[in-house]
Design a protein around this motif. Structure first.
Motif, PDB file in Angstrom:
ATOM      1  N   SER A  33       0.821  -1.217   0.000  1.00 40.28           N
ATOM      2  CA  SER A  33       0.000   0.000   0.000  1.00 40.28           C
ATOM      3  C   SER A  33       0.848   1.256   0.000  1.00 40.28           C
ATOM      4  N   MET A  34       1.942   1.258   0.772  1.00 38.79           N
ATOM      5  CA  MET A  34       2.828   2.428   0.814  1.00 38.79           C
ATOM      6  C   MET A  34       3.488   2.671  -0.542  1.00 38.79           C
ATOM      7  N   ALA A  35       3.889   1.589  -1.209  1.00 44.01           N
ATOM      8  CA  ALA A  35       4.574   1.729  -2.500  1.00 44.01           C
ATOM      9  C   ALA A  35       3.652   2.298  -3.578  1.00 44.01           C
ATOM     10  N   LEU A  36       2.334   2.032  -3.473  1.00 45.26           N
ATOM     11  CA  LEU A  36       1.381   2.514  -4.473  1.00 45.26           C
ATOM     12  C   LEU A  36       0.768   3.875  -4.121  1.00 45.26           C
ATOM     13  N   ASN A  37       1.142   4.417  -2.967  1.00 46.43           N
ATOM     14  CA  ASN A  37       0.538   5.667  -2.507  1.00 46.43           C
ATOM     15  C   ASN A  37       0.749   6.810  -3.501  1.00 46.43           C
ATOM     16  N   LYS A  38      -0.339   7.472  -3.890  1.00 51.28           N
ATOM     17  CA  LYS A  38      -0.317   8.670  -4.743  1.00 51.28           C
ATOM     18  C   LYS A  38       0.298   8.435  -6.119  1.00 51.28           C
ATOM     19  N   LEU A  39       0.166   7.216  -6.657  1.00 54.46           N
ATOM     20  CA  LEU A  39       0.664   6.983  -8.015  1.00 54.46           C
ATOM     21  C   LEU A  39      -0.353   7.385  -9.078  1.00 54.46           C
ATOM     22  N   GLY A  40      -1.602   7.591  -8.662  1.00 56.47           N
ATOM     23  CA  GLY A  40      -2.615   8.051  -9.605  1.00 56.47           C
ATOM     24  C   GLY A  40      -2.772   7.126 -10.790  1.00 56.47           C
ATOM     25  N   PRO A  41      -2.676   7.669 -12.019  1.00 56.56           N
ATOM     26  CA  PRO A  41      -2.883   6.855 -13.220  1.00 56.56           C
ATOM     27  C   PRO A  41      -1.813   5.794 -13.446  1.00 56.56           C
ATOM     28  N   LEU A  42      -0.720   5.873 -12.668  1.00 55.71           N
ATOM     29  CA  LEU A  42       0.342   4.875 -12.806  1.00 55.71           C
ATOM     30  C   LEU A  42       0.174   3.716 -11.822  1.00 55.71           C
ATOM     31  N   THR A  43      -0.947   3.680 -11.120  1.00 56.34           N
ATOM     32  CA  THR A  43      -1.162   2.637 -10.120  1.00 56.34           C
ATOM     33  C   THR A  43      -1.083   1.238 -10.737  1.00 56.34           C
ATOM     34  N   GLY A  44      -1.665   1.072 -11.916  1.00 58.37           N
ATOM     35  CA  GLY A  44      -1.641  -0.232 -12.578  1.00 58.37           C
ATOM     36  C   GLY A  44      -0.227  -0.701 -12.863  1.00 58.37           C
ATOM     37  N   GLN A  45       0.600   0.210 -13.419  1.00 55.21           N
ATOM     38  CA  GLN A  45       1.982  -0.136 -13.713  1.00 55.21           C
ATOM     39  C   GLN A  45       2.754  -0.426 -12.424  1.00 55.21           C
ATOM     40  N   GLY A  46       2.477   0.381 -11.388  1.00 55.09           N
ATOM     41  CA  GLY A  46       3.140   0.160 -10.106  1.00 55.09           C
ATOM     42  C   GLY A  46       2.785  -1.189  -9.514  1.00 55.09           C
ATOM     43  N   SER A  47       1.520  -1.577  -9.638  1.00 55.84           N
ATOM     44  CA  SER A  47       1.088  -2.875  -9.136  1.00 55.84           C
ATOM     45  C   SER A  47       1.804  -4.000  -9.872  1.00 55.84           C
ATOM     46  N   GLY A  48       1.962  -3.835 -11.180  1.00 55.95           N
ATOM     47  CA  GLY A  48       2.668  -4.842 -11.964  1.00 55.95           C
ATOM     48  C   GLY A  48       4.111  -5.006 -11.516  1.00 55.95           C
ATOM     49  N   VAL A  49       4.766  -3.876 -11.222  1.00 54.89           N
ATOM     50  CA  VAL A  49       6.151  -3.922 -10.727  1.00 54.89           C
ATOM     51  C   VAL A  49       6.217  -4.706  -9.418  1.00 54.89           C
ATOM     52  N   LEU A  50       5.294  -4.410  -8.502  1.00 53.46           N
ATOM     53  CA  LEU A  50       5.299  -5.075  -7.203  1.00 53.46           C
ATOM     54  C   LEU A  50       5.004  -6.571  -7.334  1.00 53.46           C
ATOM     55  N   CYS A  51       4.104  -6.921  -8.263  1.00 54.33           N
ATOM     56  CA  CYS A  51       3.800  -8.336  -8.483  1.00 54.33           C
ATOM     57  C   CYS A  51       5.045  -9.084  -8.955  1.00 54.33           C
ATOM     58  N   MET A  52       5.780  -8.471  -9.863  1.00 52.95           N
ATOM     59  CA  MET A  52       6.982  -9.117 -10.387  1.00 52.95           C
ATOM     60  C   MET A  52       8.056  -9.238  -9.314  1.00 52.95           C
TER      61      MET A  52
END
Length: 428
Positions: free
Chosen positions: A360-379
């Motif tokens: 949750s902290m890593a995705l905080n305030k990513l806005g439209p980049l949340t999807g890409q950020g989630s993908g990074v964390l999944c990998m």
């Protein structure tokens, strides 16, 4: 091992006029199931190691195949979910996971390689399942309490991880495994029969799990869940590089990699560690029951964390827990007997909040980049495939007890991440 919740699409809006309780209950059942399936690895690793006389590094191929699936399947899973929808995607994940469980039946008569393939297929199904299910947790509530809500939901996942070792110990390890000295005394025909019997002990439990998953797939397909509409993304065409320009995401990905790696390593070696003569000298079956204390601590810690993080900064809670884990692991390394045993088991209590909090902290305030950020964390979950190899190498070349320095080092970075972003949610 435990669940690793993930989303590879930006959290969207739930199209529902009813309450959120029903859908959350249904999703929670899925958390329980993948917790159960993942934690059974901790029982199967020492079992397969003994049956196939593997080194620690060779035994860690189980986690390599299992967590490698997260790295390989996460992004294709996201595309599959976009095509099928979240609910149908969860059904597909459950069906594939059931197929992976079913593969354990022929693997018992085919050898270690097919077991590894079965682990990969099972993990691929779980990955799709998680990619599909987690967005419900993200959208069914206030975004400001996402860490708290994920922590609560995953507490039920921990119920699955708590039940699994005791259940697996009873069903799979109950017959006991002969020592290498005893095996050397057996004639070739008896040795072959013994290996076949031990390998076959996994067939019944995993066929039952395959059936349970198929039943759950049917129930999930029939359930009335709200549809999730992906939020509009102005940056939909942006790539991972754009997301990684956000320093807290980049550091969060490293933290996820090391946390999953460290936690998987500890879980993978627990039964063997508790079997060490100078620690507890337990049989594999008895040690498996104590592993339930490890995951039970994680479950209790998630309920505590759910309450505490309503008032305490997630970053501060993360840093405190990471420091506690480092102390406990060092105690396990440099002591013996009951102190070493209970120190390593207590790590579970403090691991409890780490994954959902970092996520949750890593995705905080990513806005439209949340999807890409989630993908990074999944990998980054691939840490669970790679870090255990480092510990396995140290266990083979130095000693099992000293090999726990590897996860201890992983938690140092998590301590740093928590301290660096201790005031993330209070900054203007």
């Amino acid at each position: 091992m435990e669940h690793y919740s993930q989303t590879v699409v930006a959290p969207g809006r739930s199209q529902t006029s009813g309450g959120n309780t029903g859908p959350l209950v249904i999703v929670t059942i899925l958390f329980f199931m993948w917790g159960l399936l993942t934690s059974l690895n901790d029982v199967l690793i020492p079992h397969l190691k003994a049956v196939y006389t593997l080194t620690y590094v060779q035994a860690m191929l189980v986690q390599f195949c299992f967590f490698g699936a997260y790295f390989i399947v996460s992004l294709p899973a996201g595309m599959l979910i976009k095509k099928l929808g979240y609910q149908n995607g969860a059904v597909a994940g459950l069906t594939i996971a059931a197929a992976g469980c079913a593969l354990f039946y022929p693997a018992a008569t085919s050898g270690y390689t097919l077991f590894l393939i079965a682990f990969f297929v099972l993990a691929a199904g779980i990955t799709i399942l998680q990619v599909a299910a987690n967005p419900y947790v993200a959208v069914l509530g206030d975004p400001r309490t996402a860490s708290s809500r994920l922590t609560l939901t995953q507490a039920f996942n921990s119920l699955g991880t708590t039940v699994a070792p005791a259940l697996g110990g009873m069903l799979i390890l109950g017959g006991g495994v002969l020592s290498s000295a005893d095996l050397a005394k057996l004639p070739a025909a008896e040795l072959t029969a013994y290996y076949a019997k031990e390998a076959a002990s996994v067939q019944g439990p995993y066929l039952a799990l395959a059936a349970a998953l198929l039943v759950l797939a049917v129930l999930f397909a029939l359930a009335r869940l709200p549809k999730i509409v992906d939020a509009e993304q102005g940056g939909a065409q942006a790539g991972f590089a754009d997301a990684l320009k956000h320093r807290h995401l980049a550091l969060g990905a490293v933290a996820i990699f090391l946390y999953v790696g460290g936690e998987v390593s500890i879980g993978s070696f627990l039964i063997n560690f508790l079997g060490e003569p100078h620690v507890a000298g337990l049989t594999a079956e008895r040690a498996a029951h104590y592993v339930s204390f490890y995951w039970g601590g994680a479950m209790i810690g998630r309920f505590i964390g759910f309450a505490v993080m309503r008032t305490v900064s997630p970053g501060k809670a993360l840093a405190f827990n990471a420091a506690a884990v480092i102390v406990l692991v060092l105690l396990a390394i440099f002591s013996g007997g009951s102190l070493a045993m209970w120190s390593i088991l207590a790590v579970g209590l403090f691991n409890s909040i780490m994954f959902p909090t970092i996520f949750s902290m890593a995705l905080n305030k990513l806005g439209p980049l949340t999807g890409q950020g989630s993908g990074v964390l999944c990998m980054a979950i691939v840490g669970g495939a790679l870090v255990p190899f480092a510990q396995g190498y140290l266990a083979d070349t130095v000693s099992l007890q000293l090999s726990f320095l590897v996860p201890a080092a992983c938690y140092l970075f998590i301590l740093y991440f928590g301290l660096k972003y201790a005031d993330m949610y209070t900054e203007k």
